[in-house]
Design a protein around this motif. Sequence first.
Motif, PDB file in Angstrom:
ATOM      1  N   GLU A  24       0.738  -1.284  -0.016  1.00 36.08           N
ATOM      2  CA  GLU A  24      -0.192  -0.133  -0.056  1.00 36.08           C
ATOM      3  C   GLU A  24       0.908   1.193  -0.071  1.00 36.08           C
ATOM      4  O   GLU A  24       0.363   2.335  -0.532  1.00 36.08           O
ATOM      5  CB  GLU A  24      -0.940  -0.047   1.317  1.00 36.08           C
ATOM      6  N   GLU A  25       2.105   1.336   0.682  1.00 35.42           N
ATOM      7  CA  GLU A  25       2.945   2.209   0.656  1.00 35.42           C
ATOM      8  C   GLU A  25       3.306   2.685  -0.716  1.00 35.42           C
ATOM      9  O   GLU A  25       3.870   3.596  -0.963  1.00 35.42           O
ATOM     10  CB  GLU A  25       4.225   2.016   1.434  1.00 35.42           C
ATOM     11  N   LEU A  26       3.504   1.608  -1.579  1.00 31.79           N
ATOM     12  CA  LEU A  26       3.991   2.075  -2.786  1.00 31.79           C
ATOM     13  C   LEU A  26       2.703   2.271  -3.807  1.00 31.79           C
ATOM     14  O   LEU A  26       2.875   2.082  -5.110  1.00 31.79           O
ATOM     15  CB  LEU A  26       4.639   0.344  -3.437  1.00 31.79           C
ATOM     16  N   GLY A  27       1.697   2.357  -3.374  1.00 31.96           N
ATOM     17  CA  GLY A  27       0.465   2.527  -4.109  1.00 31.96           C
ATOM     18  C   GLY A  27      -0.098   1.509  -5.065  1.00 31.96           C
ATOM     19  O   GLY A  27      -0.852   1.627  -5.852  1.00 31.96           O
ATOM     20  N   VAL A  28       0.022   0.196  -4.162  1.00 32.78           N
ATOM     21  CA  VAL A  28      -0.529  -0.916  -4.857  1.00 32.78           C
ATOM     22  C   VAL A  28      -1.995  -1.408  -4.036  1.00 32.78           C
ATOM     23  O   VAL A  28      -1.741  -1.085  -2.717  1.00 32.78           O
ATOM     24  CB  VAL A  28       0.468  -2.022  -4.772  1.00 32.78           C
ATOM     25  N   GLU A  29      -2.750  -1.929  -4.655  1.00 38.73           N
ATOM     26  CA  GLU A  29      -4.069  -2.374  -3.876  1.00 38.73           C
ATOM     27  C   GLU A  29      -3.572  -3.539  -3.584  1.00 38.73           C
ATOM     28  O   GLU A  29      -3.562  -4.611  -4.552  1.00 38.73           O
ATOM     29  CB  GLU A  29      -5.321  -2.379  -4.991  1.00 38.73           C
ATOM     30  N   VAL A  30      -4.147  -4.322  -2.483  1.00 40.18           N
ATOM     31  CA  VAL A  30      -3.977  -5.779  -2.012  1.00 40.18           C
ATOM     32  C   VAL A  30      -5.330  -6.442  -1.800  1.00 40.18           C
ATOM     33  O   VAL A  30      -6.081  -5.971  -1.450  1.00 40.18           O
ATOM     34  CB  VAL A  30      -3.148  -5.693  -0.644  1.00 40.18           C
ATOM     35  N   VAL A  31      -5.300  -7.530  -2.758  1.00 37.76           N
ATOM     36  CA  VAL A  31      -6.637  -8.532  -2.608  1.00 37.76           C
ATOM     37  C   VAL A  31      -6.295  -9.568  -2.051  1.00 37.76           C
ATOM     38  O   VAL A  31      -5.243 -10.417  -2.200  1.00 37.76           O
ATOM     39  CB  VAL A  31      -6.867  -8.601  -4.201  1.00 37.76           C
ATOM     40  N   VAL A  32      -7.107  -9.987  -1.093  1.00 38.08           N
ATOM     41  CA  VAL A  32      -6.819 -11.210  -0.056  1.00 38.08           C
ATOM     42  C   VAL A  32      -7.963 -12.384  -0.765  1.00 38.08           C
ATOM     43  O   VAL A  32      -9.069 -11.956  -0.809  1.00 38.08           O
ATOM     44  CB  VAL A  32      -7.057 -11.101   1.377  1.00 38.08           C
ATOM     45  N   SER A  33      -7.640 -13.617  -0.762  1.00 39.49           N
ATOM     46  CA  SER A  33      -8.750 -14.593  -1.092  1.00 39.49           C
ATOM     47  C   SER A  33      -9.483 -14.529   0.060  1.00 39.49           C
ATOM     48  O   SER A  33      -9.233 -14.426   1.168  1.00 39.49           O
ATOM     49  CB  SER A  33      -7.935 -15.768  -1.562  1.00 39.49           C
ATOM     50  N   PRO A  34     -10.744 -15.250  -0.162  1.00 38.45           N
ATOM     51  CA  PRO A  34     -11.704 -15.462   0.837  1.00 38.45           C
ATOM     52  C   PRO A  34     -11.519 -16.504   1.680  1.00 38.45           C
ATOM     53  O   PRO A  34     -10.477 -17.254   1.154  1.00 38.45           O
ATOM     54  CB  PRO A  34     -13.096 -15.767  -0.079  1.00 38.45           C
ATOM     55  N   PRO A  35     -12.209 -16.514   2.899  1.00 42.16           N
ATOM     56  CA  PRO A  35     -11.749 -17.817   3.959  1.00 42.16           C
ATOM     57  C   PRO A  35     -12.071 -19.177   3.079  1.00 42.16           C
ATOM     58  O   PRO A  35     -12.675 -19.394   2.055  1.00 42.16           O
ATOM     59  CB  PRO A  35     -12.722 -17.752   4.831  1.00 42.16           C
ATOM     60  N   THR A  36     -11.119 -20.075   3.547  1.00 46.48           N
ATOM     61  CA  THR A  36     -11.423 -21.532   2.895  1.00 46.48           C
ATOM     62  C   THR A  36     -12.769 -22.106   2.996  1.00 46.48           C
ATOM     63  O   THR A  36     -13.254 -21.935   3.972  1.00 46.48           O
ATOM     64  CB  THR A  36     -10.118 -22.292   3.762  1.00 46.48           C
ATOM     65  N   THR A  37     -12.904 -22.744   1.742  1.00 43.20           N
ATOM     66  CA  THR A  37     -14.246 -23.329   1.669  1.00 43.20           C
ATOM     67  C   THR A  37     -13.703 -25.077   1.087  1.00 43.20           C
ATOM     68  O   THR A  37     -12.562 -25.022   0.782  1.00 43.20           O
ATOM     69  CB  THR A  37     -15.311 -22.951   0.949  1.00 43.20           C
TER      70      THR A  37
END
Length: 335
Positions: A24-37
């Motif tokens: 984020e400090e480098l101006g990038v958006e972070v996407v996290v995968s949803p919880p395990t199913t």
Amino acid sequence: MIKVGIPRALLYYQYYPMWRVFFEELGVEVVVSPPTTQTTLFSGSSRVVADTCLPVKVFLGHVLSLVEECDYMFIPAIRSVKRKIYNCSKFLGLPDMTRAVIPESPPVLGIEVDVNRGRRRLYHTIYKLGRHFTWDPFKVRQASIAAWQAHLNYKQLMASHNFTPPQAIERIFGIPQAEPTARQGSLISDQTTIAIIGHPYLIYDEHINHRLIHRIEQAGSRVLTPEMVTTAELESAITKLTGRAYWTYEEEVVGAGEYYLGSGTDGVIGAMAFGCGPDSLMMDMVRRQAARLRATPFMSLTLEEHTTEAGIVTRLEAFLDMIHRKRRRRTEVCV
Ligand code: SF4
């Protein structure tokens, strides 16, 4: 904005705040995968041979769920984070394995982290990672300083407030987690306490452990986990039991096991993955120590793809029942 995907598996629980702040400090958006199913697990399993350990299968399932969601996939190869202590080989090969079995993945940012190669090499690795997003080395330096501070704050928050990683992440970023986890709060005198030891990717993935923490809490016990102990205490516990650590992340198993066996908790549960070499050795040391001390009941739970909910519930009920009976007997003797 460029998007970087972070799979919610393996080292996510240890380093997510640090990684997110860096990007984020480098101006990038972070996407996290949803919880395990179950779908995550099935899709990951379908890409590798059957005897791959469960956490790696889950990890690959998370990568698959992010394929369409990001421009890069962040998968570091963490070889060593402490001098002369090395990680399990699965972590070392994770970026290459991902490229090989998930060819449709966006480009993998697979930096190698090995502190044994010296600081200069580590800084160079970090700059190389940052250069995907900026040519300004000063900006990368600022991002890495902010990221390291976020990591220290995260660890401090967990140790000082008895937060689990999901609770701390929720507190820092306001990301609601899948399921409620261990409660914060002071120890109620007549409440039993159960410590769960093991890697965070086993303890906090509610799908693969069949909501272990939640079940223990529902049974009226308080749950303690390795993150609620400071690094210094865990390291000193390892030194006491084995002399020195051999594996990265040994604190979560041997350190936490030795610490909680001697801390007056009512029981210790060791969560481990089927087919995991390092864990079978480490958990055995804790089991032997529990047998030697004969003070705190210990149970190990082996988790794999085919572990059923009924199997976990039956063993857990028997273990908790034994602990409650032991406690009642002690109270009657005191009366
Ligand atoms: S330590 Fe064990 S469970 Fe973790 S990745 Fe290695 S083999 Fe799998």
